[in-house]
Design an enzyme around this catalytic site. Structure first.
Site, PDB file in Angstrom:
ATOM      1  CB  SER A   1      -0.962  -0.048   1.185  1.00 41.25           C
ATOM      2  OG  SER A   1      -1.992   0.893   1.038  1.00 41.25           O
TER       3      SER A   1
ATOM      4  CG  ASP B   1      -6.079  -3.101  -3.920  1.00 43.01           C
ATOM      5  OD1 ASP B   1      -6.935  -2.318  -3.466  1.00 43.01           O
ATOM      6  OD2 ASP B   1      -4.864  -2.986  -3.687  1.00 43.01           O
TER       7      ASP B   1
ATOM      8  CG  HIS C   1      -5.201  -2.827  -0.083  1.00 43.40           C
ATOM      9  ND1 HIS C   1      -4.522  -2.313  -1.170  1.00 43.40           N
ATOM     10  CD2 HIS C   1      -4.698  -2.156   0.994  1.00 43.40           C
ATOM     11  CE1 HIS C   1      -3.665  -1.380  -0.781  1.00 43.40           C
ATOM     12  NE2 HIS C   1      -3.751  -1.269   0.528  1.00 43.40           N
TER      13      HIS C   1
END
Length: 683
Positions: free
Chosen positions: A545, A626, A658
């Site tokens: 991320s 995601d 994610h």
């Protein structure tokens, strides 16, 4: 005497022969560990019910069951309460503490069930045409509040069920949208909202009446998507009112954090906004035991999801609001009242730990309850607190503690299966980071570290970016897995991390590639100087991320720092991210506005502009579901690597978001990551 000594020596030799040799934690260990879930304390504080998740590798899924432990004894043996091929979750106590309500799909859909606390066969409480996603029992046990996903223009639940059935049969698949969200987290919008309902519980203990809507007149989700649950709504002590949080969607949902608290009669009626004056986030409304005060959490800045959660007290009759402990520079996460209404028990991150605190309602004085480690969930009844606590070398286990007392561990769920595991030893350290500020981090040794040894380094960078890589257990980014594979690990809570005061958290906004990168460079150097067993010249960087963004940023701005990089769901192009991520409030706050208004702010720290300096081998990983950091970001990263002729691989999970959550995929993820490190660090 000689015979006795010979027999003793023989017994010791036999035990030694059968004892497994010590080893490090493996990927398979991590994925198959049993996971202790949130405790719920009975009204008389005699018992706690909690979930335990096991993993079925053949079915490639987790399974949760309810367990019970006696809080009155220090060494009580936990007992299993439910047995089914379908999971049991979301436990709630009956008022007398003689039964436990829970959710299960054992009837074919997710419904509420009840099981005697002493054990026995569960009884189905609800039989509704739709899945119940979460629920809460009223204090008297005579009503259930529950959330279901419905089409708000439908007059009843059957209408939603009919529409869903018709959609399955429809040969066309197109959907038309006229506002955001189009998709959220890992799901495309289908027109349904999470709506709160309530229904009375009959004398037979079952729900037979049609539930009434509590929040359906509002254009929003209660609880919120994608992670909201029953912690976002509660009954008043007399059971006549429900308080809940909701953000009115309209056209601005994707860039708004304006959640408000609402109250509504539990039997149905028009919701009333309790916090209309605050355009930022209001959450977790919780009534005091006497019903006169509502404690809740409130942010101050609209559009900022990582603002400090201020503790608030609201007079339930007049609506007057007061800040509690305004000078306590921590962000509370959850709230419980003590039985006498004089204390709030809250949890918050605190300098690399996640602790429980007692807050005096009259004075605002804050007193720590727990020390080292991370609280994941807690509950309070009487003067007893039950909570789960983990550390960097212990998965979450259940503890109890009296207010003002000492903790007592109640579970040791994975002790037998991990008896031969030797853990990597860890230590917190600090150094002078960007602007000379004190920055904290952790180091961890390999499981088999020996005096005088020097070990390759896995340098882990957390996501968020407003998050923390602290003293807690993780099933996705766990330093012990790298320790088990022979690696030392270093992880830094750079500027922007949480638990160090709001000013420190704020400092990353508009400066993604500035102070954080400086902290990472200085942190690795400081760790190498302080801990000579770290071979910092033989290291790889890993992150997901924002951590994945930092991998791309490092590739172009610290290109001689590492021998390899692992980039999971990382941002490659901030312009593309601005126009394709779903929660726009995040990117717009971090850059200071929309891309079309402040393009330069987005481009200032855009990794795409530094591809020409890339040279470090990179493993790129992406979940195709995601929608937070869409797949095009990973494809851009991999394309850039390939076109520059840099050693690189792309690992895509078509069925993950994610996070990589499916057991088999988690095993594959870890083996690919550790294999990538081995390729460059163990030549």
């Amino acid at each position: 005497m000689k015979l006795r000594m010979l027999l003793l020596a023989s017994a010791i030799a036999s035990a030694t022969a059968f004892a497994a040799p010590p080893r490090g934690l493996t990927v398979e260990d991590l994925v198959t560990m049993e996971r202790v879930g949130a405790p719920v304390v009975s009204p008389d504080a005699a018992f706690a019910v909690y979930t335990v998740r096991s993993t079925n590798m053949d079915k490639n899924r987790g399974q949760t069951e309810l367990w019970l432990v006696d809080l009155r004894a220090d060494k009580a043996e936990p007992k299993r309460l439910t047995f089914s091929e379908s999971s049991s979750s979301n436990p709630q106590w009956s008022p007398k503490g003689d039964a436990v309500y829970f959710l299960s799909s054992r009837s074919g859909s997710s419904q509420v069930w009840r099981v005697p606390a002493a054990g026995g066969d569960p009884v189905q409480v609800t039989s509704l045409p739709l899945d119940i996603d979460n629920f809460r029992m009223s204090p008297a046990g005579d009503r259930i509040a529950m959330s279901m996903a419905v089409f708000r223009d439908c007059p009843d639940l059957a209408c939603t069920k009919s529409r869903l059935d018709a959609d399955v049969k429809d040969k066309s698949s197109g959907r038309v949208y006229d506002r955001l969200f189009v998709r959220h987290w890992d799901s495309w919008g289908d027109g349904r909202n999470n709506v709160l309902f309530s229904a009375p519980v009959g004398a037979d203990g079952r729900v037979s009446e049609t539930p009434v809507s509590l929040s359906g007149s509002l254009d929003g989700d209660a609880p919120s998507k994608p992670f909201g649950d029953q912690e976002e709504y509660r009954f008043s002590p007399d059971g006549k009112t429900v308080v809940f949080s909701l953000r009115v969607a309209g056209k601005s949902e994707a860039w708004s954090t304006n959640f408000d608290l609402y109250s509504v009669p539990a039997a149905g009626g028009q919701p009333r906004n309790l916090t209309p004056e605050n355009k930022a986030w209001d959450a977790k409304g919780t009534y005091s035991p006497d019903g006169k005060t509502i404690a809740y959490l409130a942010m101050a800045r609209p559009g900022f999801e990582a603002d400090r959660y201020q503790l608030m007290l609201m007079d339930a009759a007049t609506g007057k609001k007061t800040r509690l402990a305004p000078n306590w520079d921590r962000s509370a996460q959850d709230i419980r009242w003590s039985a006498d209404g004089k204390t709030l028990i809250v949890d918050a991150q605190d300098v690399g730990q996640h602790r429980l605190f007692a807050v005096d309602v009259a004075s605002g004085k804050v007193t720590p309850i727990t020390g080292a480690g991370s609280i994941a969930a807690f509950d309070v009844a009487g003067d007893t607190i039950a909570y789960t606590l983990s550390t960097l070398k212990s998965d979450a286990q259940l503890f109890k503690q009296k207010l003002g007392g000492q903790p007592v561990q109640l579970t040791n769920q994975n002790a037998a299966r991990l008896a031969d595991v030797r853990w990597g030893e860890y230590e917190q350290f600090s150094f002078a980071g960007a602007n000379g500020d004190t920055v904290y981090g952790y180091v961890m040794k390999p499981w088999n570290a020996a005096p005088g040894g020097k070990y390759p380094v896995a340098f882990l960078v957390h996501g968020g970016p407003q998050g923390s890589f602290g003293n807690g257990w993780s099933y996705r980014w766990n330093p012990q897995v790298y320790a088990g594979a022979g690696y030392a690990t270093v992880f830094i809570d750079f500027h922007g991390s949480t638990g160090y005061g709001q000013k420190f958290t704020d400092s990353i906004s508009g400066d993604w590639g500035g102070k954080p990168l400086e902290d990472l460079k200085k942190g690795l150097a400081a760790a190498g100087k302080k801990f000579p067993w770290l071979d910092t010249a033989n290291s790889c960087a890993l992150g997901a991320s924002y951590g994945g963004y930092m991998m791309n940023w490092i590739a172009g701005n610290w290109s001689d720092g590492f021998k390899c990089i692992v980039n999971h769901d990382g941002i490659f192009d901030t312009r593309g991210m601005a126009y394709s991520t779903e929660e726009l409030w995040f990117t717009e706050w971090e850059a200071g506005g929309t891309y079309f208004n402040v393009a330069n702010a987005y481009e200032k720290h855009n990794p795409v502009h530094h591809v020409g300096k890339w040279k470090t081998p990179m493993l790129v990983i992406q979940g195709d579901l995601d929608f937070r950091v869409p797949t095009t970001q990973a494809l851009g990263t991999f394309t850039a690597l390939q076109r520059r002729g840099i050693e690189s691989k792309l690992l895509v999970f078509p069925d993950e978001n994610h996070w990589v959550l499916k057991p088999a995929n988690s095993v594959q993820w870890h083996h690919n990551v550790i294999g990538w490190l081995n390729q460059y660090l163990k030549k």
